[in-house]
Write a protein that holds these residues in place. Structure first.
Motif, PDB file in Angstrom:
ATOM      1  N   GLN A 128       0.851  -1.197   0.000  1.00 47.32           N
ATOM      2  CA  GLN A 128       0.000   0.000   0.000  1.00 47.32           C
ATOM      3  C   GLN A 128       0.883   1.242   0.000  1.00 47.32           C
ATOM      4  OE1 GLN A 128      -2.272  -1.377  -0.998  1.00 47.32           O
ATOM      5  NE2 GLN A 128      -3.728  -2.329   0.366  1.00 47.32           N
ATOM      6  N   LEU A 129       1.796   1.295  -0.964  1.00 44.97           N
ATOM      7  CA  LEU A 129       2.786   2.356  -1.049  1.00 44.97           C
ATOM      8  C   LEU A 129       2.211   3.659  -1.584  1.00 44.97           C
ATOM      9  CD1 LEU A 129       4.284  -0.516  -1.688  1.00 44.97           C
ATOM     10  CD2 LEU A 129       6.190   0.955  -2.078  1.00 44.97           C
ATOM     11  N   ALA A 130       2.807   4.758  -1.144  1.00 46.78           N
ATOM     12  CA  ALA A 130       2.533   6.089  -1.676  1.00 46.78           C
ATOM     13  C   ALA A 130       3.877   6.784  -1.862  1.00 46.78           C
ATOM     14  CB  ALA A 130       1.634   6.881  -0.736  1.00 46.78           C
ATOM     15  N   LEU A 131       3.974   7.610  -2.891  1.00 46.84           N
ATOM     16  CA  LEU A 131       5.245   8.237  -3.260  1.00 46.84           C
ATOM     17  C   LEU A 131       4.963   9.689  -3.645  1.00 46.84           C
ATOM     18  CD1 LEU A 131       8.245   7.354  -3.883  1.00 46.84           C
ATOM     19  CD2 LEU A 131       7.472   6.878  -6.200  1.00 46.84           C
ATOM     20  N   THR A 132       5.830  10.606  -3.212  1.00 44.35           N
ATOM     21  CA  THR A 132       5.673  12.019  -3.564  1.00 44.35           C
ATOM     22  C   THR A 132       7.054  12.666  -3.668  1.00 44.35           C
ATOM     23  OG1 THR A 132       4.395  14.023  -3.041  1.00 44.35           O
ATOM     24  CG2 THR A 132       5.509  12.940  -1.203  1.00 44.35           C
ATOM     25  N   PRO A 133       7.199  13.716  -4.502  1.00 40.21           N
ATOM     26  CA  PRO A 133       8.485  14.409  -4.568  1.00 40.21           C
ATOM     27  C   PRO A 133       8.777  15.151  -3.269  1.00 40.21           C
ATOM     28  CG  PRO A 133       6.853  15.531  -5.936  1.00 40.21           C
ATOM     29  CD  PRO A 133       6.209  14.294  -5.407  1.00 40.21           C
ATOM     30  N   LEU A 134      10.057  15.191  -2.904  1.00 43.97           N
ATOM     31  CA  LEU A 134      10.489  15.909  -1.703  1.00 43.97           C
ATOM     32  C   LEU A 134      11.932  16.349  -1.906  1.00 43.97           C
ATOM     33  CD1 LEU A 134       9.734  16.778   1.215  1.00 43.97           C
ATOM     34  CD2 LEU A 134      10.804  14.654   1.982  1.00 43.97           C
ATOM     35  N   ASP A 135      12.181  17.650  -1.798  1.00 41.83           N
ATOM     36  CA  ASP A 135      13.511  18.210  -2.040  1.00 41.83           C
ATOM     37  C   ASP A 135      14.028  17.706  -3.394  1.00 41.83           C
ATOM     38  OD1 ASP A 135      13.432  19.595   0.407  1.00 41.83           O
ATOM     39  OD2 ASP A 135      14.284  17.893   1.486  1.00 41.83           O
ATOM     40  N   ALA A 136      15.253  17.158  -3.444  1.00 40.60           N
ATOM     41  CA  ALA A 136      15.817  16.654  -4.703  1.00 40.60           C
ATOM     42  C   ALA A 136      15.464  15.190  -4.948  1.00 40.60           C
ATOM     43  CB  ALA A 136      17.331  16.816  -4.693  1.00 40.60           C
TER      44      ALA A 136
ATOM     45  N   ALA B   5       3.386  16.276  -0.560  1.00 40.95           N
ATOM     46  CA  ALA B   5       4.413  17.177  -0.022  1.00 40.95           C
ATOM     47  C   ALA B   5       4.086  18.616  -0.388  1.00 40.95           C
ATOM     48  CB  ALA B   5       5.780  16.803  -0.574  1.00 40.95           C
ATOM     49  N   ASN B   6       4.466  19.516   0.526  1.00 40.68           N
ATOM     50  CA  ASN B   6       4.353  20.945   0.291  1.00 40.68           C
ATOM     51  C   ASN B   6       5.619  21.559   0.867  1.00 40.68           C
ATOM     52  OD1 ASN B   6       3.747  23.598   0.009  1.00 40.68           O
ATOM     53  ND2 ASN B   6       1.897  23.572   1.259  1.00 40.68           N
ATOM     54  N   GLY B   7       6.560  21.850   0.008  1.00 37.76           N
ATOM     55  CA  GLY B   7       7.845  22.344   0.496  1.00 37.76           C
ATOM     56  C   GLY B   7       8.575  21.243   1.227  1.00 37.76           C
ATOM     57  N   LYS B   8       8.899  21.470   2.495  1.00 33.79           N
ATOM     58  CA  LYS B   8       9.608  20.466   3.279  1.00 33.79           C
ATOM     59  C   LYS B   8       8.684  19.685   4.207  1.00 33.79           C
ATOM     60  CE  LYS B   8      14.110  22.608   3.193  1.00 33.79           C
ATOM     61  NZ  LYS B   8      14.798  21.630   2.408  1.00 33.79           N
ATOM     62  N   HIS B   9       7.386  19.871   4.064  1.00 38.55           N
ATOM     63  CA  HIS B   9       6.432  19.179   4.920  1.00 38.55           C
ATOM     64  C   HIS B   9       5.694  18.100   4.138  1.00 38.55           C
ATOM     65  CE1 HIS B   9       7.059  22.120   8.043  1.00 38.55           C
ATOM     66  NE2 HIS B   9       6.889  23.068   7.156  1.00 38.55           N
ATOM     67  N   LEU B  10       5.453  16.975   4.803  1.00 42.22           N
ATOM     68  CA  LEU B  10       4.706  15.873   4.207  1.00 42.22           C
ATOM     69  C   LEU B  10       3.367  15.743   4.907  1.00 42.22           C
ATOM     70  CD1 LEU B  10       7.538  13.217   4.052  1.00 42.22           C
ATOM     71  CD2 LEU B  10       6.485  14.396   2.119  1.00 42.22           C
ATOM     72  N   ALA B  11       2.345  15.464   4.154  1.00 39.25           N
ATOM     73  CA  ALA B  11       1.023  15.217   4.709  1.00 39.25           C
ATOM     74  C   ALA B  11       0.644  13.774   4.413  1.00 39.25           C
ATOM     75  CB  ALA B  11       0.005  16.163   4.089  1.00 39.25           C
ATOM     76  N   LEU B  12       0.209  13.042   5.441  1.00 37.15           N
ATOM     77  CA  LEU B  12      -0.220  11.651   5.301  1.00 37.15           C
ATOM     78  C   LEU B  12      -1.666  11.532   5.755  1.00 37.15           C
ATOM     79  CD1 LEU B  12       3.018  10.749   6.871  1.00 37.15           C
ATOM     80  CD2 LEU B  12       2.260   9.264   5.051  1.00 37.15           C
ATOM     81  N   LEU B  13      -2.448  10.759   5.019  1.00 38.33           N
ATOM     82  CA  LEU B  13      -3.852  10.520   5.328  1.00 38.33           C
ATOM     83  C   LEU B  13      -4.100   9.023   5.254  1.00 38.33           C
ATOM     84  CD1 LEU B  13      -6.764  11.756   5.715  1.00 38.33           C
ATOM     85  CD2 LEU B  13      -6.951  11.581   3.221  1.00 38.33           C
ATOM     86  N   TRP B  14      -4.766   8.452   6.291  1.00 38.69           N
ATOM     87  CA  TRP B  14      -5.061   7.028   6.316  1.00 38.69           C
ATOM     88  C   TRP B  14      -6.281   6.778   7.188  1.00 38.69           C
ATOM     89  CZ3 TRP B  14      -1.511   9.399   9.327  1.00 38.69           C
ATOM     90  CH2 TRP B  14      -1.518   9.116  10.684  1.00 38.69           C
ATOM     91  N   VAL B  15      -6.770   5.548   7.129  1.00 39.72           N
ATOM     92  CA  VAL B  15      -7.889   5.119   7.969  1.00 39.72           C
ATOM     93  C   VAL B  15      -7.312   4.514   9.241  1.00 39.72           C
ATOM     94  CG1 VAL B  15      -9.847   3.548   8.171  1.00 39.72           C
ATOM     95  CG2 VAL B  15      -9.387   4.689   5.992  1.00 39.72           C
TER      96      VAL B  15
END
Length: 186
Positions: free
Chosen positions: A102-110, A159-169
């Protein structure tokens, strides 16, 4: 997934022999689509696995992460392309003692950030790791217990800048399941 010069989608392919390797289709703006295989796992399963790949773009970098279990040995891998998907690095293993996917991937920094569900005694937990600019996974951290099995659904990561947002049940609450949201600075 939108790219600078087209789009891409990742999926789990199926051969006549029930092999379920991950594929990435690139559709350039002015050319015919092409299919690329970031890694051949040879996962043979007579059924439709519910663990699809995760795909993210960061500038000209494209990364794909996936769960696989050839020989009933669950594991996760990630591959990176520095040229928008034309060529792929060899898959890197994501260190995990009992991956559930149940992977999720997002860009972060480089690089990228990756989340997944991990089996733990009495349930599962949501974990998070950074992938550097070369696609190499760093150490992971536990974010939250999520309840038994895959009750967390398919967690979402942004991701938004250097912050990550995670959402789950979260099914660990006494009154039933509820959505949980956390902002994390890795």
């Amino acid at each position: 997934m939108e790219l600078a010069n087209g789009s891409a989608v990742a999926y789990r392919d199926r051969t006549a022999g029930e092999i379920r390797d991950v594929q990435v289709v690139l559709r350039p703006e002015a050319a015919a689509p092409g299919t690329h295989s970031p890694g051949k796992d040879g996962w043979k399963i007579a059924g439709c696995p519910v663990n699809g790949p995760a795909l993210a773009v960061n500038g000209s970098q494209l990364a794909v992460a996936w769960f696989t279990a050839p020989g009933d040995r669950p594991r996760m891998a990630v591959a990176r392309s520095a040229d928008g998907g034309a060529n792929w690095s060899a898959p890197e293993s994501v260190i995990s003692s009992k991956p559930m996917g149940q992977l999720a991937l997002t860009p972060l920094d480089a690089g990228f950030a990756l989340s997944w569900l991990e089996g733990i005694p009495g349930g599962s937990e949501l974990r998070l790791a950074r992938l550097d600019g070369n696609g190499k996974p760093g150490p992971s951290m536990a974010i939250a217990r999520t309840g038994p099995g895959r009750s967390a659904g398919i967690p979402r990561l942004a991701a938004n800048g250097k912050h990550l947002a995670l959402l789950w049940v979260d099914s660990t609450t006494p009154n039933g399941s509820s959505l949980r949201f956390v902002i994390q600075t890795p």
